[in-house]
Write a protein that holds these residues in place. Sequence first.
Motif, mmCIF file in Angstrom:
data_model
loop_
_atom_site.group_PDB
_atom_site.id
_atom_site.type_symbol
_atom_site.label_atom_id
_atom_site.label_comp_id
_atom_site.label_asym_id
_atom_site.label_seq_id
_atom_site.Cartn_x
_atom_site.Cartn_y
_atom_site.Cartn_z
ATOM 1 N N GLU A 93 0.836 -1.205 0.000
ATOM 2 C CA GLU A 93 0.000 0.000 0.000
ATOM 3 C C GLU A 93 0.865 1.247 0.000
ATOM 4 N N TYR A 94 1.937 1.214 0.793
ATOM 5 C CA TYR A 94 2.832 2.369 0.831
ATOM 6 C C TYR A 94 3.546 2.548 -0.509
ATOM 7 N N LEU A 95 4.019 1.454 -1.105
ATOM 8 C CA LEU A 95 4.665 1.552 -2.416
ATOM 9 C C LEU A 95 3.708 2.133 -3.452
ATOM 10 N N ASN A 96 2.462 1.688 -3.408
ATOM 11 C CA ASN A 96 1.487 2.197 -4.364
ATOM 12 C C ASN A 96 1.241 3.683 -4.162
ATOM 13 N N GLU A 97 1.222 4.114 -2.904
ATOM 14 C CA GLU A 97 0.936 5.513 -2.588
ATOM 15 C C GLU A 97 2.050 6.452 -3.040
ATOM 16 N N VAL A 98 3.296 6.075 -2.809
ATOM 17 C CA VAL A 98 4.390 7.025 -3.053
ATOM 18 C C VAL A 98 5.175 6.759 -4.338
ATOM 19 N N ILE A 99 5.012 5.587 -4.955
ATOM 20 C CA ILE A 99 5.764 5.287 -6.178
ATOM 21 C C ILE A 99 4.856 4.841 -7.322
ATOM 22 N N PHE A 100 4.139 3.749 -7.148
ATOM 23 C CA PHE A 100 3.436 3.142 -8.280
ATOM 24 C C PHE A 100 2.327 4.029 -8.854
ATOM 25 N N ALA A 101 1.403 4.481 -8.026
ATOM 26 C CA ALA A 101 0.292 5.294 -8.525
ATOM 27 C C ALA A 101 0.759 6.627 -9.110
#
Length: 376
Positions: free
Chosen positions: A184-192
């Motif tokens: 979730e954190y990766l998606n929030e700050v990098i992936f999305a």
Amino acid sequence: MDFSKLTNYLKNLDHNLIPDCEIAVFKDHECIYKNAFTKPNYDLNEANKDTYFLFSATKVITCTAALRLVEEGKILLNEPVSKYLPEFAELYVRNGDNGKVPAKKTLTVRHLFSMQGGFTYFFGYESIQKVIRESNRQASTREIVSAIAQMPLEFEPGDNFHYSLCHDILAAVVEVASGKKFSEYLNEVIFAPLGMKDTTFVATDDVLSRMKQQYRVDPATFTAIPQAATCVYTLSENYESGGAGLISTLADYTKFVDALACGESKSGYRILKPETVELMKTNQLNEAALKTFRSATHNKGYGYGMGVRTLMDKDIEHTTAPFGEFGWDGAAGSYCLIDTENHLSIFYAQHVLGCSYAYSNVHKAIRSLVYEELEK
């Protein structure tokens, strides 16, 4: 630009060893070279698939995400890991074949980034297998990392370099510091923000339907043998390995390395501040650890920063890449290069496990041929 030499090199790779590969080179957010190569008569359906297990190329993403929290003061590099993960307060160092003694030094977050924690990549340790077994392969990242804390260390924290599960532990630190599940954190700050829609920890049926054929090198014949696409670092259905668990595509991963190389994405999203990227590519190893790192890898002219190799000696590497060129690779032969001086990034992907030729020859040839063209 004319990348004909690079094209000829990759086109003429031993296709019995590397049946399928692709590459993208970006400079100042523009793709200046992209190509794919397959062995003759390769199944077109297979050639058109676009998804890979990243294996250790995951580490660059994990360390980037953790450094974001360092910027925000939510992770402190020189603090004990036990501040975030209490089970790491009492560690033991291997003493002889079966013995162990209490560690005298404190394991810090910096040690995790720089692979100086003293851990190994041995999954067979009983504490790890027990939590996997008793959870029926449903254990979470935190639960398995807690089991890793019971492994005896190979040396006192900070004393040397050993490639290991340090970045898996770092992923758990990120979960605690961010208050979110690692993915979730990766998606929030990098992936999305970067539009990386095809990067995930979960090998769903859809993901597997797009997965490139995976191979393993037969050491007896030095040829690539097809095998079922798997990632041994996925220790349970809920475990998100910060060291080797991500699945991605060439298109997605190039968005990530381009954003680091240029300081921000093409749309203006900045993952890390420039000074944090400088920290990331600054060697963290002392002379003894540096010697160990270089002897254990093909990176003879590099040091090791915050989860990445970093160029220190251009003469040893026979390269014109700038000092501080950084990146990493993956167990199936992938390779990323990030150059903040030239705003240049490279991502090369193949899906062949046990292919030492990729690290010793292919990656270095790609680097040389790209810089040769840039200098014209």
